[in-house]
Scaffold this active site. Structure first.
Site, short mmCIF file in Angstrom:
data_model
loop_
_atom_site.label_atom_id
_atom_site.label_comp_id
_atom_site.label_asym_id
_atom_site.label_seq_id
_atom_site.Cartn_x
_atom_site.Cartn_y
_atom_site.Cartn_z
N ARG A 145 0.83 -1.22 0.00
CA ARG A 145 0.00 0.00 0.00
C ARG A 145 0.87 1.27 0.00
O ARG A 145 0.53 2.27 0.63
CB ARG A 145 -0.96 0.04 1.20
N GLU A 196 -4.98 3.74 5.90
CA GLU A 196 -4.71 3.53 4.47
C GLU A 196 -5.37 4.64 3.65
O GLU A 196 -4.84 5.10 2.65
CB GLU A 196 -5.28 2.17 4.04
N SER A 235 -10.74 -0.93 3.12
CA SER A 235 -10.01 -1.00 4.39
C SER A 235 -9.60 0.41 4.81
O SER A 235 -8.99 1.13 4.03
CB SER A 235 -8.72 -1.82 4.23
#
Ligand code: FAD
Ligand code: EPU
Length: 339
Positions: free
Chosen positions: A165, A335, A239
């Site tokens: 990520r 995130e 998420s």
């Protein structure tokens, strides 16, 4: 160019937050972008690049930006040899449309990334990943225009510094470039990746006898639909936090206290934890604070239960972060991009 003022972004982010941009316009080509960058009235105005708005949380009600929605189109095969095809996509193409195009042509490599929302241009930003595959595994290069210098640069895999990520565009080069195209290198003779999670099980349930990119793509879509809330029904950005990575010795002492802790050993010796499990153990799954909630099937997904403000969702994320730290001594990292 058609520059709109005081433009509501509510329909353009999957959380459904009603932030208002000072200025807004949509880009359909590199020429549109260069026209904006050369405009003497807009040159000094801070700019924000918007894709599909599926990894964003607007905490400010008014955004003092010129928001540039990237809608640059086009999917082309640019090169091929016996083994590979090179597919170039305009940054404004919907990511899942690109995946569908590749599956229809039996080009292998991105079928595990089926159904991820958003635009192709955002895919390198956090090196999107799911079901055992990350963008970097099939990435060839991207083109990006520097917002100040107006020059076009080409970034190969090593230039992007992809991680879990992560990429250089979220770090050192944050807010400096607009990605205008992404080229993927895909396999004409696909190698299938079915090792992750429930793919194998789902393929069996589907009665699949011969593996194919289409079957894997379908299995991934089925699993995702059963777990993740549809943003058209309930606002969310996937998420909200990353799965944290901790040193092995810290993990061993945690496991003494929490023998069932969900974990994945990493090649570098560290251990990745499932943030969803940590959050659930703190009692957050299905809970809410006003209009902001934690999804009842996936504790890693925060949801907008009604007319939540971005600040309400952010405050909930802060409370979760603190709770997880107090119970496990592990600091979660968001995130989702906060603006
Ligand atoms: P946006 O949210 O519009 O933007 C995200 C960031 O990228 C912003 O900082 C923006 O400024 C920047 N940006 C966007 N386009 C450009 C560009 N052309 N040039 C420069 N900067 C740009 N992600 C995963 O990795 N795996 C998943 O499995 C996954 N599942 C999801 C499921 C759901 C239901 C949802 C809602 C989200 C999920 N996501 C997942 C997160 C999200 O879909 C991805 O991060 C996606 O790549 C974001 O694309 P976007 O176009 O919506 O980007
Ligand atoms: N779990 C719980 N409770 C929960 C949720 C998860 O205990 O409420 C535990 C379960 O044991 C489960 C494990 O966590 O086995 C992992 O859960 P899941 O398979 O749903 O995956 P995840 O780690 O929560 C990650 C990505 C997703 C990606 C999936 C599939 C991150 C931050 N998230 O989720 O990406 O789709 O794996 O590969 O890495 C996103 O980035 O937005 C995203 C949705």
């Amino acid at each position: 160019m058609n520059i709109l003022s005081n433009f509501s972004l509510r329909q353009l982010n999957t959380f459904g937050i009603g932030a208002v941009a000072r200025f807004y316009t949509e880009l359909f080509s590199e020429e549109d972008l260069l026209e904006i960058l050369h405009d003497k009235n807009l040159r000094q105005q801070a700019k924000f690049i918007l894709g599909g708005g599926s990894n964003l949380l607007f905490v400010h009600e008014k955004l003092d930006y010129l928001v540039l929605k990237n809608s640059i189109p086009g999917i082309q095969l640019t090169r091929e040899d016996d083994q590979h095809v090179y597919i170039r996509s305009g940054a404004g193409e919907n990511w899942n449309d690109l995946v569908t195009y590749c599956i229809q042509h039996n080009y292998g490599g991105i079928e595990n990334l089926s159904l991820i929302p958003g635009k192709t241009g955002a895919s390198p930003m956090q090196n999107i990943g799911a079901y055992g595959v990350e963008l970097k595994d099939c990435f060839h290069e991207l083109e990006a225009i520097h917002l100040q210098d107006k020059r076009k640069d080409v970034f190969r895999t090593s230039d992007c510094r992809f991680g879990y990520r992560e990429s250089v565009f979220k770090r050192e080069l944050k807010d400096q470039y607009i990605i205008t195209s992404v080229t993927l290198k895909l396999n004409k003779h696909p190698l299938f990746n079915t090792s992750y999670g429930a793919i194998q099980e789902e393929l069996e349930r589907m009665g699949t006898t011969a593996l194919s990119v289409a079957a894997i793509g379908q299995a991934v879509c089925n699993i995702r639909r059963s777990k993740l809330p549809d943003p058209l029904v309930i606002g969310n950005a996937g998420s909200f936090f990353k799965n944290p990575e901790i040193p092995k010795n810290q993990f061993e002492s945690l496991r003494n206290n929490f023998p069932n802790i969900v974990h994945y050993p990493l090649a570098n010796g560290n251990v990745k934890l499932a943030a969803g499990w940590l959050i659930e153990q703190c009692g957050w799954k299905g809970k809410s604070r006003g209009n902001a909630g934690v999804h009842s099937l996936q504790a890693l997904v925060l949801v907008n239960l009604g007319n939540a403000t971005g600040q309400e969702i952010f405050d909930l994320s802060e409370e979760i972060l603190q709770g997880v730290f107090e119970k496990f001594g592990v600091r979660l990292e968001r995130e989702v991009n906060i603006l």
